[in-house]
Write a protein that holds these residues in place. Structure first.
Motif, PDB file in Angstrom:
ATOM      1  N   PRO A   1       8.509  36.266  42.914  1.00  0.00           N
ATOM      2  CA  PRO A   1       7.506  36.028  43.956  1.00  0.00           C
ATOM      3  C   PRO A   1       6.348  37.021  43.846  1.00  0.00           C
ATOM      4  O   PRO A   1       6.529  38.179  43.487  1.00  0.00           O
ATOM      5  CB  PRO A   1       8.299  36.282  45.233  1.00  0.00           C
ATOM      6  CG  PRO A   1       9.255  37.393  44.850  1.00  0.00           C
ATOM      7  CD  PRO A   1       9.544  37.230  43.359  1.00  0.00           C
TER       8      PRO A   1
ATOM      9  N   VAL B   1       1.379  23.989  41.023  1.00  0.00           N
ATOM     10  CA  VAL B   1       1.137  24.414  42.402  1.00  0.00           C
ATOM     11  C   VAL B   1       1.240  23.252  43.379  1.00  0.00           C
ATOM     12  O   VAL B   1       1.890  23.359  44.419  1.00  0.00           O
ATOM     13  CB  VAL B   1      -0.235  25.123  42.502  1.00  0.00           C
ATOM     14  CG1 VAL B   1      -0.651  25.296  43.959  1.00  0.00           C
ATOM     15  CG2 VAL B   1      -0.180  26.489  41.816  1.00  0.00           C
TER      16      VAL B   1
ATOM     17  N   PHE C   1       2.390  33.504  49.734  1.00  0.00           N
ATOM     18  CA  PHE C   1       2.854  34.019  48.451  1.00  0.00           C
ATOM     19  C   PHE C   1       2.952  32.883  47.450  1.00  0.00           C
ATOM     20  O   PHE C   1       2.820  31.703  47.790  1.00  0.00           O
ATOM     21  CB  PHE C   1       4.178  34.770  48.585  1.00  0.00           C
ATOM     22  CG  PHE C   1       5.379  33.937  48.934  1.00  0.00           C
ATOM     23  CD1 PHE C   1       6.397  33.736  48.008  1.00  0.00           C
ATOM     24  CD2 PHE C   1       5.535  33.389  50.198  1.00  0.00           C
ATOM     25  CE1 PHE C   1       7.522  33.003  48.321  1.00  0.00           C
ATOM     26  CE2 PHE C   1       6.666  32.659  50.528  1.00  0.00           C
ATOM     27  CZ  PHE C   1       7.656  32.458  49.584  1.00  0.00           C
ATOM     28  N   SER C   2       3.125  33.252  46.202  1.00  0.00           N
ATOM     29  CA  SER C   2       3.221  32.299  45.106  1.00  0.00           C
ATOM     30  C   SER C   2       4.424  32.659  44.255  1.00  0.00           C
ATOM     31  O   SER C   2       4.997  33.750  44.399  1.00  0.00           O
ATOM     32  CB  SER C   2       1.936  32.310  44.276  1.00  0.00           C
ATOM     33  OG  SER C   2       1.535  33.635  43.965  1.00  0.00           O
TER      34      SER C   2
ATOM     35  N   PRO D   1       1.935  29.297  53.796  1.00  0.00           N
ATOM     36  CA  PRO D   1       1.221  30.029  52.750  1.00  0.00           C
ATOM     37  C   PRO D   1       1.444  31.529  52.876  1.00  0.00           C
ATOM     38  O   PRO D   1       1.913  32.016  53.903  1.00  0.00           O
ATOM     39  CB  PRO D   1      -0.243  29.663  53.020  1.00  0.00           C
ATOM     40  CG  PRO D   1      -0.298  29.397  54.488  1.00  0.00           C
ATOM     41  CD  PRO D   1       1.028  28.762  54.825  1.00  0.00           C
TER      42      PRO D   1
ATOM     43  N   ASN E   1       3.508  26.257  50.003  1.00  0.00           N
ATOM     44  CA  ASN E   1       2.786  25.543  51.054  1.00  0.00           C
ATOM     45  C   ASN E   1       2.216  24.204  50.619  1.00  0.00           C
ATOM     46  O   ASN E   1       1.270  23.692  51.203  1.00  0.00           O
ATOM     47  CB  ASN E   1       1.636  26.413  51.585  1.00  0.00           C
ATOM     48  CG  ASN E   1       0.702  26.882  50.493  1.00  0.00           C
ATOM     49  OD1 ASN E   1       1.074  27.710  49.679  1.00  0.00           O
ATOM     50  ND2 ASN E   1      -0.516  26.374  50.480  1.00  0.00           N
ATOM     51  N   LYS E   2       2.820  23.612  49.584  1.00  0.00           N
ATOM     52  CA  LYS E   2       2.426  22.271  49.152  1.00  0.00           C
ATOM     53  C   LYS E   2       3.618  21.328  49.354  1.00  0.00           C
ATOM     54  O   LYS E   2       4.007  21.058  50.474  1.00  0.00           O
ATOM     55  CB  LYS E   2       1.980  22.309  47.696  1.00  0.00           C
ATOM     56  CG  LYS E   2       0.868  23.311  47.413  1.00  0.00           C
ATOM     57  CD  LYS E   2      -0.494  22.815  47.796  1.00  0.00           C
ATOM     58  CE  LYS E   2      -1.568  23.742  47.289  1.00  0.00           C
ATOM     59  NZ  LYS E   2      -2.925  23.244  47.540  1.00  0.00           N
TER      60      LYS E   2
ATOM     61  N   ILE F   1      -0.710  33.863  41.095  1.00  0.00           N
ATOM     62  CA  ILE F   1       0.408  33.733  40.159  1.00  0.00           C
ATOM     63  C   ILE F   1      -0.066  33.173  38.824  1.00  0.00           C
ATOM     64  O   ILE F   1       0.483  33.508  37.766  1.00  0.00           O
ATOM     65  CB  ILE F   1       1.537  32.870  40.764  1.00  0.00           C
ATOM     66  CG1 ILE F   1       2.868  33.084  40.022  1.00  0.00           C
ATOM     67  CG2 ILE F   1       1.170  31.401  40.804  1.00  0.00           C
ATOM     68  CD1 ILE F   1       3.492  34.417  40.251  1.00  0.00           C
TER      69      ILE F   1
ATOM     70  N   THR G   1       3.549  27.226  44.627  1.00  0.00           N
ATOM     71  CA  THR G   1       3.461  27.903  45.921  1.00  0.00           C
ATOM     72  C   THR G   1       4.359  27.173  46.927  1.00  0.00           C
ATOM     73  O   THR G   1       4.730  26.017  46.716  1.00  0.00           O
ATOM     74  CB  THR G   1       2.019  27.909  46.461  1.00  0.00           C
ATOM     75  OG1 THR G   1       1.576  26.563  46.657  1.00  0.00           O
ATOM     76  CG2 THR G   1       1.075  28.614  45.506  1.00  0.00           C
TER      77      THR G   1
ATOM     78  N   ASP H   1       0.770  24.908  35.551  1.00  0.00           N
ATOM     79  CA  ASP H   1       0.340  25.020  36.935  1.00  0.00           C
ATOM     80  C   ASP H   1       0.925  23.839  37.706  1.00  0.00           C
ATOM     81  O   ASP H   1       0.399  22.726  37.668  1.00  0.00           O
ATOM     82  CB  ASP H   1      -1.194  25.030  36.990  1.00  0.00           C
ATOM     83  CG  ASP H   1      -1.736  24.971  38.414  1.00  0.00           C
ATOM     84  OD1 ASP H   1      -0.958  24.800  39.359  1.00  0.00           O
ATOM     85  OD2 ASP H   1      -2.976  25.058  38.566  1.00  0.00           O
TER      86      ASP H   1
ATOM     87  N   SER I   1      -2.207  33.567  46.861  1.00  0.00           N
ATOM     88  CA  SER I   1      -2.260  32.131  46.643  1.00  0.00           C
ATOM     89  C   SER I   1      -1.849  31.771  45.221  1.00  0.00           C
ATOM     90  O   SER I   1      -1.520  32.649  44.409  1.00  0.00           O
ATOM     91  CB  SER I   1      -3.686  31.625  46.888  1.00  0.00           C
ATOM     92  OG  SER I   1      -4.554  32.125  45.872  1.00  0.00           O
ATOM     93  N   GLY I   2      -1.912  30.482  44.905  1.00  0.00           N
ATOM     94  CA  GLY I   2      -1.555  30.033  43.569  1.00  0.00           C
ATOM     95  C   GLY I   2      -2.396  30.655  42.481  1.00  0.00           C
ATOM     96  O   GLY I   2      -1.922  30.865  41.355  1.00  0.00           O
TER      97      GLY I   2
END
Length: 375
Positions: free
Chosen positions: A56, A173, A206-207, A204, A197-198, A64, A195, A171, A60-61
């Protein structure tokens, strides 16, 4: 307010409630909870215990993605010169362009691959690019490109990367949690990034990255950064215990993700979630046509995450005015576009279902009528 954006998405009340407490991140019990969360995510990504690790990173994305590039892609040998090495990035949309910018800012050589924005990535183009430049070490690819709504599946492209003995940064994300992801079946992947939060329907803050442990050990000290060094992050877990954080972690969103994963399991896992999103998108697609609007992508190529819709052909059209009008009817969509032609982005993911989409379509019709834009 009904959020129809590609993230942060609508969340369930139980997920939000899980973050509504004070938590000491350095407590050993909490460290165990973080370790358990990372194990769940590794398993969800198809990772194998002792072979892969989930890591972790606050932010945001983009954070990472930058960390993955810095950790795994060797820096350019001669700044400003075409010295070989580097990462091949298909220009599939705005988020691919952002990956390019992150890589260049990190001092990595970027080779941009021109690809159609309205078509899935053709593996033959990647094959030709790797053949033309045998010094390239990596491919950076966006799985679900939310600037267009199209999906670039990693299966066929990954086979080309393996054939050439190269590596991949994927990616995922806006894909992870719904679209298929199995890192064990893709030994070419250095980093599967996402992430909460998708499609995981978390909060949201952390990534995350799932990577092969052997590659993390190989790349220690190569990130040119402490904060963005995934190898150092893994080493910290070895030294201080699985789940131990180097710096203060976003512990409340981490706690909420445990609950979000419980809900994902109860729903039937990613396949069931994907079916719900596909149903949402089909309802949205039909709704846009019924309103006299035209989706940017044909139905056969429309991904389940987000839709781009061409704006009504009218001098009265103003995206921000439409967004504010729609908000008064209880629906929020993105207030920016990623296409050359005027358009709007409407999401189909989050803790929503077909009934929510139907309500949103009715609200959009009312907003169009209010603004005199309905055909």
């Amino acid at each position: 307010m009904l959020l129809l954006i590609p993230g942060p998405v609508m969340t369930h009340a139980d997920v939000r409630a899980a973050a509504n407490r004070d938590i000491a991140p350095w407590d050993h019990a909490v460290r165990g909870e973080i370790g358990s969360l990372l194990n769940r995510l590794r398993i969800l990504a198809g990772g194998i215990e002792g072979i892969h690790a989930a890591l972790p990173l606050p932010g945001s994305g983009h954070f990472i993605i930058e960390a993955a590039i810095r950790t795994f892609v060797p820096p350019a040998k001669d700044q400003g010169q075409d010295a070989g090495g580097g990462i091949l990035i298909p220009g599939s949309g705005q988020y691919a362009q952002r990956m390019m910018r992150l890589a260049r800012a990190a001092g990595r050589r970027v080779v941009a691959l021109d690809v159609p924005l309205d078509q899935p990535l053709d593996p033959a183009l990647v094959d030709a690019a790797f053949t033309a430049d045998p010094t390239l070490t990596h491919l950076g690819m966006v799985y679900s490109e939310t600037s267009t709504g199209i999906i670039h599946g990693p299966q066929a492209v990954g086979a080309v990367v393996r054939k050439h003995g190269r590596r991949m940064i994927l990616d995922a994300v806006s894909a992870f949690g719904a679209l298929p992801a199995n890192i064990a079946a893709h030994p070419e992947i250095d980093a599967l990034v996402f992430t909460p939060n998708k499609c995981l329907e978390g909060l949201p803050g952390f990534s995350l990255c799932v990577s092969p442990i052997a590659r993390l050990l190989e790349r220690q000290g190569h990130a040119d950064s402490w904060s963005f060094d995934l190898a150092d992050l893994y080493q910290n877990g070895l030294e201080n215990g699985h789940g131990a954080a180097r710096f203060t972690p976003p512990i409340q969103p981490m706690a909420a993700l445990h609950t979000a994963l419980d809900r994902l399991d109860a729903e039937g896992g990613p396949p069931a979630r994907l079916r719900r999103y596909q149903d949402n998108m089909a309802t949205l697609y039909d709704g846009m046509l019924a309103l006299g609007l035209k989706p940017c992508l044909p139905r056969a190529l429309q991904g389940p995450i987000i839709m781009n819709v061409l704006a009504p052909e009218s001098d009265k059209w103003d995206l921000q005015v439409f967004v504010e009008t729609l908000k008064r009817h209880g629906v929020l969509i993105s207030n920016f576009r990623n296409t050359d032609a005027p358009s709007m982005r409407i999401g189909a993911i989050g803790a929503i279902d077909r009934a929510d989409i139907e309500k949103a379509v009715l609200a959009m019709g009312r907003a169009l009528d209010e603004l005199g834009l309905r055909r």
